[in-house]
Design an enzyme around this catalytic site. Structure first.
Site, PDB file in Angstrom:
ATOM      1  CG  LEU A 126      54.877-100.724 -64.604  1.00  0.00           C
ATOM      2  CD1 LEU A 126      55.887-100.241 -65.627  1.00  0.00           C
ATOM      3  CD2 LEU A 126      55.333-102.048 -64.023  1.00  0.00           C
ATOM      4  CG  HIS A 127      52.955-100.561 -57.262  1.00  0.00           C
ATOM      5  ND1 HIS A 127      53.864-100.984 -56.327  1.00  0.00           N
ATOM      6  CD2 HIS A 127      52.295-101.667 -57.686  1.00  0.00           C
ATOM      7  CE1 HIS A 127      53.756-102.296 -56.179  1.00  0.00           C
ATOM      8  NE2 HIS A 127      52.813-102.732 -56.999  1.00  0.00           N
ATOM      9  CB  ALA A 128      57.178 -97.750 -55.433  1.00  0.00           C
ATOM     10  CB  ALA A 172      58.077 -98.342 -61.220  1.00  0.00           C
TER      11      ALA A 172
END
Length: 89
Positions: A13-15, A18
């Protein structure tokens, strides 16, 4: 209500995912929390979700408390699966 989930997309869950996860969580009236390794994070806060370091293979428990808790857990779990499918395309 609670549900144990595993992050299956390789980038975690990177930017971008997320932010999408947080947008989904904010749609519900229920309070939604993420628990990972003894720490608790708000699923409705981008800073909390990024701070949780939800990398590939991470295990977490998502809890929802409120009138639409079941729907919230179902949609959030489905969203995580969708992230995995998007990677495969």
């Amino acid at each position: 209500m609670e549900r144990d989930l595993i992050i299956l997309n390789k980038l975690g869950l990177h930017a971008r995912p997320a932010a999408e996860f947080v947008r989904c969580a904010r749609k519900f009236k229920s309070t939604i929390l993420i628990r990972k390794e003894g720490e608790e994070y708000s699923a409705e806060s981008i800073l909390d979700v990024l701070s949780a370091s939800l990398d590939y293979g991470s295990r977490m428990t998502v809890s929802a408390d409120g009138p639409d808790a079941n729907d919230a857990l179902e949609q959030l779990a489905g969203l995580l699966l969708e992230f995995r499918k998007q990677e495969e395309e």
